[in-house]
Design an enzyme around this catalytic site. Sequence first.
Site, short mmCIF file in Angstrom:
data_model
loop_
_atom_site.label_atom_id
_atom_site.label_comp_id
_atom_site.label_asym_id
_atom_site.label_seq_id
_atom_site.Cartn_x
_atom_site.Cartn_y
_atom_site.Cartn_z
N LYS A 13 0.81 -1.30 0.06
CA LYS A 13 0.05 -0.08 0.14
C LYS A 13 0.71 1.34 0.13
O LYS A 13 0.53 2.03 -0.83
CB LYS A 13 -0.86 -0.03 1.20
CG LYS A 13 -2.00 -0.89 1.26
CD LYS A 13 -2.85 -0.72 2.50
CE LYS A 13 -2.48 -0.68 3.78
NZ LYS A 13 -1.82 -2.00 4.32
N ARG A 88 -9.95 1.34 8.97
CA ARG A 88 -9.65 -0.10 9.15
C ARG A 88 -10.81 -0.73 10.22
O ARG A 88 -10.69 -1.95 10.06
CB ARG A 88 -8.26 -0.05 9.99
CG ARG A 88 -6.88 -0.33 9.10
CD ARG A 88 -5.85 -0.35 9.92
NE ARG A 88 -4.71 -1.09 9.76
CZ ARG A 88 -3.54 -0.56 9.17
NH1 ARG A 88 -3.43 0.89 8.86
NH2 ARG A 88 -2.52 -1.34 8.78
N ARG A 127 11.13 -7.44 4.61
CA ARG A 127 10.96 -5.86 4.81
C ARG A 127 11.50 -5.63 6.37
O ARG A 127 12.25 -4.82 6.77
CB ARG A 127 9.50 -5.25 4.91
CG ARG A 127 9.79 -3.82 5.26
CD ARG A 127 7.89 -3.36 4.64
NE ARG A 127 7.16 -3.47 5.92
CZ ARG A 127 6.07 -3.28 5.92
NH1 ARG A 127 5.57 -2.67 4.90
NH2 ARG A 127 4.99 -3.57 6.97
N ARG A 133 11.58 -2.70 11.23
CA ARG A 133 10.24 -2.55 11.74
C ARG A 133 10.02 -3.48 12.95
O ARG A 133 10.14 -4.65 12.91
CB ARG A 133 9.16 -2.50 10.96
CG ARG A 133 9.07 -1.14 10.38
CD ARG A 133 7.83 -1.18 9.13
NE ARG A 133 6.60 -1.58 9.83
CZ ARG A 133 5.43 -1.46 9.22
NH1 ARG A 133 5.48 -0.77 8.03
NH2 ARG A 133 4.18 -1.88 9.80
N ARG A 144 -1.39 -9.22 12.69
CA ARG A 144 -1.90 -8.33 11.91
C ARG A 144 -2.81 -8.65 10.93
O ARG A 144 -3.98 -8.20 10.31
CB ARG A 144 -0.85 -7.27 11.36
CG ARG A 144 -0.14 -6.50 12.40
CD ARG A 144 0.85 -6.30 12.06
NE ARG A 144 1.25 -5.30 11.22
CZ ARG A 144 2.27 -5.15 10.06
NH1 ARG A 144 3.54 -5.75 10.21
NH2 ARG A 144 1.94 -4.15 9.16
P1 AMP Z 1 0.67 0.16 8.67
O1 AMP Z 1 1.86 0.86 8.25
O2 AMP Z 1 -0.29 1.01 7.91
O3 AMP Z 1 0.75 -1.36 8.62
O4 AMP Z 1 0.19 0.64 10.07
C1 AMP Z 1 1.26 0.38 11.11
C2 AMP Z 1 0.46 -0.10 12.55
O5 AMP Z 1 -0.09 1.36 12.85
C3 AMP Z 1 -0.89 -0.95 12.56
O6 AMP Z 1 -0.44 -2.28 12.95
C4 AMP Z 1 -1.67 -0.33 13.61
O7 AMP Z 1 -0.99 -0.76 14.91
C5 AMP Z 1 -1.22 1.21 13.58
N1 AMP Z 1 -2.47 1.77 12.70
C6 AMP Z 1 -2.43 2.45 11.22
N2 AMP Z 1 -3.44 2.79 10.81
C7 AMP Z 1 -4.30 2.36 11.65
C8 AMP Z 1 -5.71 2.49 11.91
N3 AMP Z 1 -6.41 2.93 10.81
N4 AMP Z 1 -6.44 2.08 13.00
C9 AMP Z 1 -5.86 1.56 13.93
N5 AMP Z 1 -4.51 1.56 14.17
C10 AMP Z 1 -3.61 1.61 13.01
#
Ligand code: AMP
Length: 191
Positions: A13, A88, A127, A133, A144
């Site tokens: 994404k 989400r 990654r 990370r 996740r």
């Molecule tokens: P991402 O980089 O989009 O995979 O997001 C990394 C982490 O940030 C996720 O695993 C959640 O812990 C948190 N996070 C990101 N976006 C959201 C969201 N819309 N709602 C809740 N937690 C989020």
Amino acid sequence: MRLILMGPPGAGKGTQATYIADHFGVPAISTGDIFRANVSKGTPLGVKAKGYMDAGEYVPDEVTNLMVRDRIDELDAKPGFLLDGYPRTLAQVEELDGMIEFTGHKLDAAVVLTVDDEEIVQRLLARAQSEGRADDTEDVIRRRQQLYAEQTEPLIDVYRKRGILLEVDGMGEVDDVTQRIFDALDVVPES
Ligand code: AMP
């Protein structure tokens, strides 16, 4: 253009969000990136989010919603935006609807990248090595994915029913996926 980009963790994404946002001249807003920036700066928001993120859990809606509201209120997001990783949950969908409605606009499209779950685990483990990370260990990745299936996948139906869902095959080369997204978006009138 007001777009959202969905897809399971590791679907690519972030990479695609940048290309699409550049194309439409709107900011790519990644909730994950904003959280990570806050964690590394040690802000109160970062302190709140860190434990959830490290465990692969979602940050509570009230924290995330407020952060997104503030971000899309900024000047650069007035002409439009691409949201990467938000909404989400169903509660976030409602919240976003309210935010957009308030400005008198509408959501133009919800792009969802579809990928093979097992390949994703391998991508994310790769990654983890290159970016380091904290949430890219195998257990956390699987948590996740599970959360995505339980809490985020139901959103696909919501946007399908609204007639703004664009499902795009997210497998293969980055450039090919980008092209598929543009082809899908071609059908969307700019608002
Ligand atoms: P991402 O980089 O989009 O995979 O997001 C990394 C982490 O940030 C996720 O695993 C959640 O812990 C948190 N996070 C990101 N976006 C959201 C969201 N819309 N709602 C809740 N937690 C989020």
